[in-house]
Design a protein around this motif. Structure first.
Motif, short mmCIF file in Angstrom:
data_model
loop_
_atom_site.label_atom_id
_atom_site.label_comp_id
_atom_site.label_asym_id
_atom_site.label_seq_id
_atom_site.Cartn_x
_atom_site.Cartn_y
_atom_site.Cartn_z
N ALA A 1 39.30 5.15 85.04
CA ALA A 1 38.31 4.20 84.52
C ALA A 1 37.58 4.82 83.33
O ALA A 1 37.11 5.95 83.41
CB ALA A 1 37.31 3.84 85.61
N THR B 1 42.31 4.93 90.37
CA THR B 1 41.53 3.91 89.68
C THR B 1 40.23 4.52 89.14
O THR B 1 39.84 4.28 88.00
CB THR B 1 41.19 2.75 90.64
OG1 THR B 1 42.41 2.18 91.10
CG2 THR B 1 40.34 1.70 89.98
N ARG C 1 45.32 5.72 95.72
CA ARG C 1 45.31 4.65 94.71
C ARG C 1 43.90 4.41 94.19
O ARG C 1 43.68 4.23 92.99
CB ARG C 1 45.89 3.37 95.29
CG ARG C 1 47.40 3.37 95.40
CD ARG C 1 47.96 1.98 95.68
NE ARG C 1 47.42 1.39 96.89
CZ ARG C 1 47.93 1.56 98.11
NH1 ARG C 1 49.01 2.30 98.28
NH2 ARG C 1 47.39 0.98 99.17
N LYS C 2 42.94 4.41 95.10
CA LYS C 2 41.54 4.19 94.69
C LYS C 2 41.06 5.34 93.81
O LYS C 2 40.38 5.13 92.81
CB LYS C 2 40.64 4.04 95.91
CG LYS C 2 39.23 3.68 95.58
CD LYS C 2 39.09 2.37 94.85
CE LYS C 2 39.35 1.20 95.75
NZ LYS C 2 39.02 -0.10 95.19
N TYR D 1 32.61 2.74 94.75
CA TYR D 1 33.93 2.12 94.95
C TYR D 1 34.13 1.97 96.44
O TYR D 1 33.86 2.90 97.20
CB TYR D 1 35.05 2.99 94.36
CG TYR D 1 35.10 2.99 92.86
CD1 TYR D 1 35.96 2.14 92.18
CD2 TYR D 1 34.29 3.83 92.12
CE1 TYR D 1 36.01 2.14 90.79
CE2 TYR D 1 34.34 3.84 90.74
CZ TYR D 1 35.20 2.99 90.08
OH TYR D 1 35.24 2.99 88.72
#
Length: 65
Positions: free
Chosen positions: A27, A23, A19-20, A34
């Protein structure tokens, strides 16, 4: 030392990292850093607001050094 590293990495899951990564990849202007996982956030902020010697002592104690 190996057990400490394994224990540290056990707090996250592959899904959380995926999920990260999504992201980050989606972006329009990715940030330089992060944080993924509550243990990583804690380590990051502890490092920022703790004197270097104290932080190094905490890390050594965590890894049993």
């Amino acid at each position: 030392m190996r057990a400490g590293v394994t224990g540290y990495l056990e707090y996250g899951s592959a899904e959380m990292v995926a999920r990260k990564m999504r992201t980050v990849l989606e972006a329009p202007e990715p940030r330089q850093t992060y944080l993924c996982g509550s243990d990583v956030r804690l380590a990051f902020w502890t490092r920022r607001f703790t004197p270097a010697r104290v932080y190094e002592r905490l890390v050594r104690r965590y890894y049993g050094l």
